[in-house]
Design a protein around this motif. Structure first.
Motif, short mmCIF file in Angstrom:
data_model
loop_
_atom_site.label_atom_id
_atom_site.label_comp_id
_atom_site.label_asym_id
_atom_site.label_seq_id
_atom_site.Cartn_x
_atom_site.Cartn_y
_atom_site.Cartn_z
N MET A 92 0.82 -1.23 -0.04
CA MET A 92 0.03 -0.04 -0.06
C MET A 92 0.81 1.21 -0.04
SD MET A 92 -3.24 -1.00 -0.30
CE MET A 92 -3.61 0.66 -0.50
N SER A 97 -4.23 2.10 5.85
CA SER A 97 -3.24 1.30 5.90
C SER A 97 -2.11 1.77 6.87
CB SER A 97 -2.71 0.85 4.52
OG SER A 97 -2.05 1.90 4.11
N GLY A 133 -2.01 -1.44 9.24
CA GLY A 133 -0.66 -2.14 9.31
C GLY A 133 0.12 -2.11 10.24
N ASP A 174 -2.14 -5.52 6.04
CA ASP A 174 -1.84 -5.05 4.60
C ASP A 174 -2.65 -5.74 3.43
OD1 ASP A 174 -0.11 -3.02 3.76
OD2 ASP A 174 1.23 -4.40 3.29
N CYS A 229 -6.25 -4.09 3.42
CA CYS A 229 -6.18 -2.95 2.78
C CYS A 229 -6.12 -2.89 1.18
CB CYS A 229 -5.13 -1.91 3.06
SG CYS A 229 -5.34 -1.42 5.03
#
Length: 195
Positions: free
Chosen positions: A1, A146, A150, A166, A169
């Motif tokens: 991302m 993210s 994350g 991740d 996302c």
């Protein structure tokens, strides 16, 4: 991302979890790096041949998307199968001490790369459809998500949590961009034909 999200995950893993989790996270992404080659090849190959009229109907969009999705899925599933079937000793020879870390993350890594690959498909179709700004806005909003999700995944579940956050996302990106691309195809196909 995005590089910023990945760096944030690495920092969280290094500072709050363990350096071995950083190694596991990074090594897993490297092992699945072949998938990036397939995705990049697909993107350049398809963009040369793709025309907006090929995506003007939902059927055309579906056929084109299918042609893009198949290589991604086949590559990731093949890699996962090969890695799962790889003898422990061969994995240790190839990746040394890192193999033990990577072998624990094979499935989260495969899911991550699959979702990342699938998120590229609507990006390609939207570029050809001329819908870049709305796609960029969606991607930027998900990047912000993210940047939170994350690191939280990394903090609470280590490398596996980071990969799965991740993945979520990337999956959300793929779904939202596919919806945008489908709407564009429907809008185009519903326009009256002028003679």
């Amino acid at each position: 991302m995005g590089a910023l999200a990945s760096y944030t995950i690495v920092v969280i893993l290094a500072v709050f979890v363990a350096s071995s989790e950083v190694a596991a996270y990074r090594a897993t992404l490297v092992v699945y790096g072949v998938a990036n080659l397939v995705i990049n090849f697909m993107r350049t190959q398809i963009l040369r041949e793709l025309r907006a009229d090929m995506l003007s109907t939902v059927g055309g969009l579906s056929r084109t998307s299918g042609k893009l999705v198949i290589p991604v899925v086949v590559t990731i599933v093949s890699m996962l199968g090969a890695l799962l079937l790889m003898p422990q000793r061969l994995g240790e020879i190839l990746l040394q001490d890192t193999w033990m870390l990577v072998s624990a993350l094979l499935i989260p890594g495969a899911l991550n790369r699959l979702a990342a690959g699938l998120s590229i498909v609507p990006t390609i179709t939207l570029r050809v459809q001329g819908i870049t700004w709305r796609a960029t806005v969606i991607k930027m909003v998900i990047l912000v998500v993210s940047l939170v999700l994350g690191p939280l995944g990394a903090l609470y579940a280590g490398a596996a949590g980071a990969l799965l956050a991740d993945t979520a996302c990337y999956g959300l990106t793929a779904v939202l961009l596919f919806v945008l691309s489908i709407r564009q195809s429907r809008n185009h196909s519903n326009k009256p034909v002028t003679v």
